[in-house]
Design a protein around this motif. Structure first.
Motif, short mmCIF file in Angstrom:
data_model
loop_
_atom_site.label_atom_id
_atom_site.label_comp_id
_atom_site.label_asym_id
_atom_site.label_seq_id
_atom_site.Cartn_x
_atom_site.Cartn_y
_atom_site.Cartn_z
N ILE A 63 -1.82 -4.51 -0.76
CA ILE A 63 -1.88 -5.68 -0.52
C ILE A 63 -3.25 -6.52 -0.97
N LEU A 64 -4.27 -5.68 -0.58
CA LEU A 64 -5.77 -6.27 -1.09
C LEU A 64 -5.73 -6.21 -2.45
N TYR A 65 -5.49 -4.95 -3.14
CA TYR A 65 -5.53 -5.12 -4.48
C TYR A 65 -4.76 -6.06 -5.27
N GLY A 78 -2.23 6.09 7.25
CA GLY A 78 -0.69 6.13 6.80
C GLY A 78 -0.13 5.22 6.00
N PHE A 79 1.19 4.98 6.17
CA PHE A 79 1.92 4.03 5.07
C PHE A 79 1.48 2.82 5.46
N ILE A 80 1.21 2.32 6.69
CA ILE A 80 0.88 0.98 7.00
C ILE A 80 -0.51 0.74 6.40
N GLY A 81 -1.40 1.35 6.47
CA GLY A 81 -2.92 1.45 6.06
C GLY A 81 -2.64 1.25 4.25
N SER A 82 -1.96 2.13 3.51
CA SER A 82 -1.61 2.24 2.46
C SER A 82 -1.34 0.96 1.75
#
Length: 374
Positions: A288-290, A279-283
């Protein structure tokens, strides 16, 4: 200064370990592990070909990145031109003896995996131009000779990659080269003039595109013109991303992916599968990791005393940013489908190899950030 360089060249193994950027290293490791879980999902929750192959590449390329990091950054500076020439020779080899698939001749058989030299050019072009601008005097950066030299360095691989044909990779190579041009101090007016010339010549350029490339542009402008043909992939991609909602459908529960509505979900459209399941949260978490990775690379460039290290780190960070933006824009229907993998996440040995080499050189710049290069 010479004494400082001598001492810096004599860093012990444990001193090099201490100088590593562990935030960057851990972020790359987490991204690699996350990519493995997502690849497992593309195989339907089983350890099949793509998962095994992706795992084997991580096992080989991650240690290779560490090994590259322990080479002195001066070593990469000295080999920059040679690396560029070597990749050019590989492109020439591929154009005559490469593996032909789906009308394209882009790969060479290395038995363990098929190497796509154009992916290595994404790193080679940054290395080559970083060394060039490290050497050139600031007052000569905007001279006709300097600009034509750099334009030639960029155009040679672009023309070769376009002939494969591979429009997507050639665009990314051009982007990487133009970034270093800008960082090297080329005046903005030259970019504006070039853009105007590009717009004027666009109808002429389009006339030379392959039929499938023209179809991709038409599909981008109107995906519904052929919903079961050329527009099918992008329509299904947007449906999958939208259906993920805020929290996603859950790991291994992506219906668009599992019911095979989404073609090529393990390569360029890996973000679509990820977004549907998380979902949006995971995306946002993935972005953020990138972002952490890009910020750490920029920081390493900022603290580097060597102009070569700064140019490479800044150029590579901006290149990673462009790869991510192009991939996400592509799967969201904001850009035509041009074949741009998502760094580390997408399946593909050549792309991962090139990215890990880039990360390794950045880590080398961190270890040797106090070192000057004459």
């Amino acid at each position: 200064m010479f004494q400082h360089d001598r001492l810096n060249n004599e860093l012990t193994f444990w001193q090099k370990i201490k100088e590593l950027d562990y935030i960057l290293l851990i972020s790359i490791f987490l991204l690699s592990i996350l990519s493995l879980f997502v690849m497992y999902s593309t195989d339907g929750g089983e350890i099949l070909f793509h998962t095994k192959s992706h795992f084997s590449k991580i096992v080989v390329f991650f240690p290779l990145m560490i090994l590259i990091a322990f080479f002195n950054i001066r070593w990469w500076h000295n080999l920059s031109y040679l690396f560029y020439i070597a990749v050019i020779l590989l492109l020439i080899y591929v154009s005559f003896f490469g593996i032909k698939s789906s009308g394209s001749r882009r790969w060479m058989d290395l038995y363990l995996f098929n190497l796509q030299p154009s992916e290595l050019m994404k790193i080679a072009i940054i290395l080559c131009l970083a060394k060039y601008y490290h050497r050139v005097k600031i007052e000569n950066v905007n001279s006709v000779t300097s600009i034509m030299t750099v334009v030639t360095i960029i155009l040679i691989p672009i023309i070769m990659v376009l002939s494969q044909p591979d429009l997507g990779t050639s665009i990314l190579i051009a982007s990487s080269g133009l970034i270093v041009l800008w960082l090297g101090g080329v005046k903005i007016k030259y970019f504006i003039y070039s853009f105007i010339v590009f717009l004027i010549s666009l109808p002429f350029v389009i006339s030379f595109l392959k039929p499938y490339q023209k179809l991709r542009i038409l599909t981008f402008l109107d995906p519904d013109r052929d919903p079961l043909g050329a527009g099918y992939q992008i329509i299904q991609s947007k449906i999958a991303i939208g259906s993920g909602g805020l929290e996603g459908k859950g790991f291994l529960k992506g219906t668009q992916s599992y019911l095979d509505f989404l073609p090529e979900k393990h390569t360029d459209f890996i973000f679509t599968l990820f977004s549907e399941e998380f979902g949006f949260i995971g995306s946002v978490g993935l972005l953020i990791l990138y972002s952490i990775i890009i910020i750490r690379i920029l920081r390493i460039g900022a603290i580097s005393r060597s102009n070569f290290s700064r140019l490479f780190c800044f150029g590579f960070a901006f290149a990673i940013f462009i790869y991510i933006v192009v991939n996400l824009s592509m799967v969201l229907g904001l850009l035509p489908i041009v074949g741009s993998p998502l760094p580390i996440m997408s399946y593909g040995g050549s792309s991962m190899l090139a990215t890990m080499i880039g990360f390794g050189i950045v880590l080398s710049a961190k270890i040797n950030h106090k070192q000057m290069i004459a």
